[in-house]
Design a protein around this motif. Structure first.
Motif, PDB file in Angstrom:
ATOM      1  N   TYR A  64       0.845  -1.189   0.000  1.00 48.37           N
ATOM      2  CA  TYR A  64       0.000   0.000   0.000  1.00 48.37           C
ATOM      3  C   TYR A  64       0.883   1.243   0.000  1.00 48.37           C
ATOM      4  N   PHE A  65       0.554   2.159  -0.903  1.00 46.38           N
ATOM      5  CA  PHE A  65       1.306   3.405  -1.053  1.00 46.38           C
ATOM      6  C   PHE A  65       0.398   4.608  -0.804  1.00 46.38           C
ATOM      7  N   CYS A  66       0.952   5.634  -0.200  1.00 46.24           N
ATOM      8  CA  CYS A  66       0.305   6.939  -0.252  1.00 46.24           C
ATOM      9  C   CYS A  66       1.091   7.805  -1.239  1.00 46.24           C
ATOM     10  N   ALA A  67       0.384   8.709  -1.863  1.00 45.15           N
ATOM     11  CA  ALA A  67       1.002   9.495  -2.925  1.00 45.15           C
ATOM     12  C   ALA A  67       0.358  10.866  -3.028  1.00 45.15           C
ATOM     13  N   LEU A  68       1.111  11.799  -3.581  1.00 47.35           N
ATOM     14  CA  LEU A  68       0.642  13.171  -3.757  1.00 47.35           C
ATOM     15  C   LEU A  68       0.587  13.521  -5.233  1.00 47.35           C
ATOM     16  N   GLY A  69      -0.551  14.028  -5.655  1.00 52.63           N
ATOM     17  CA  GLY A  69      -0.671  14.604  -6.977  1.00 52.63           C
ATOM     18  C   GLY A  69      -0.763  16.110  -6.841  1.00 52.63           C
ATOM     19  N   VAL A  70       0.087  16.805  -7.563  1.00 60.53           N
ATOM     20  CA  VAL A  70       0.075  18.267  -7.535  1.00 60.53           C
ATOM     21  C   VAL A  70      -0.770  18.727  -8.714  1.00 60.53           C
ATOM     22  N   SER A  71      -1.918  19.311  -8.408  1.00 54.37           N
ATOM     23  CA  SER A  71      -2.856  19.835  -9.398  1.00 54.37           C
ATOM     24  C   SER A  71      -3.709  18.780 -10.082  1.00 54.37           C
ATOM     25  N   SER A  72      -3.526  17.499  -9.773  1.00 53.32           N
ATOM     26  CA  SER A  72      -4.427  16.477 -10.293  1.00 53.32           C
ATOM     27  C   SER A  72      -4.436  15.280  -9.362  1.00 53.32           C
ATOM     28  N   TRP A  73      -5.531  14.501  -9.438  1.00 52.23           N
ATOM     29  CA  TRP A  73      -5.623  13.332  -8.566  1.00 52.23           C
ATOM     30  C   TRP A  73      -5.285  12.044  -9.304  1.00 52.23           C
ATOM     31  N   TYR A  74      -4.896  12.158 -10.577  1.00 52.76           N
ATOM     32  CA  TYR A  74      -4.613  10.946 -11.346  1.00 52.76           C
ATOM     33  C   TYR A  74      -3.167  10.878 -11.815  1.00 52.76           C
ATOM     34  N   LYS A  75      -2.358  11.839 -11.402  1.00 54.01           N
ATOM     35  CA  LYS A  75      -0.935  11.816 -11.706  1.00 54.01           C
ATOM     36  C   LYS A  75      -0.202  12.142 -10.417  1.00 54.01           C
ATOM     37  N   PHE A  76       0.810  11.338 -10.072  1.00 54.12           N
ATOM     38  CA  PHE A  76       1.404  11.426  -8.751  1.00 54.12           C
ATOM     39  C   PHE A  76       2.874  11.779  -8.847  1.00 54.12           C
ATOM     40  N   GLU A  77       3.235  12.903  -8.245  1.00 52.18           N
ATOM     41  CA  GLU A  77       4.623  13.360  -8.307  1.00 52.18           C
ATOM     42  C   GLU A  77       5.455  12.846  -7.123  1.00 52.18           C
ATOM     43  N   TYR A  78       4.786  12.560  -6.031  1.00 52.65           N
ATOM     44  CA  TYR A  78       5.504  12.114  -4.831  1.00 52.65           C
ATOM     45  C   TYR A  78       4.848  10.847  -4.295  1.00 52.65           C
ATOM     46  N   TRP A  79       5.685   9.916  -3.843  1.00 56.27           N
ATOM     47  CA  TRP A  79       5.206   8.637  -3.333  1.00 56.27           C
ATOM     48  C   TRP A  79       5.874   8.319  -2.006  1.00 56.27           C
TER      49      TRP A  79
END
Length: 120
Positions: free
Chosen positions: A95-110
């Motif tokens: 299980y991963f948590c992740a951050l999308g900057v400006s969108s919820w379907y592309k993740f820049e940080y994991w």
């Protein structure tokens, strides 16, 4: 640099509720247009997006989990959490948590991911 770290039990029994926490550093979970997601990868399978909590507190979920998922946050601790109810061995995954900057379907940080095994 935003950093994410998952934490929670590595072993959960069938029918119980899986609870994981993502602790965020280097950025605030209330920052505008930040989208905080939970994603998992079962063994031998691809990534599955589970749900997201937006900077505003709004949540969205994948219908694939039949309403078993819940994402919430604690702004005082800069954390967000995942709850997955009625788990079965098929919920065994990283299980991963992740951050999308400006969108919820592309993740820049994991986060680095945490293994959860569902077994009696």
């Amino acid at each position: 640099q935003v950093q994410l770290q998952e934490s929670g039990p590595g072993l959960v029994k069938p029918s119980q509720t899986l609870s994981l926490t993502c602790t965020v550093s280097g950025g605030s979970i209330t920052t505008n247009y930040y989208y905080w997601s939970w994603i998992r990868q079962p063994p031998g399978k691809g990534l599955e997006w589970m749900g997201v909590i937006l900077y505003s507190g709004t949540t969205l979920y994948s219908p694939s989990f039949n309403s078993r998922t819940s994402v919430s946050r604690d702004t005082s601790k800069n954390q967000f959490t995942l709850q997955l109810t009625s788990v079965t061995p098929e919920d065994t995954a990283v299980y991963f948590c992740a951050l999308g900057v400006s969108s919820w379907y592309k993740f820049e940080y994991w986060g680095q991911g945490t293994q959860v095994t569902v077994s009696s």
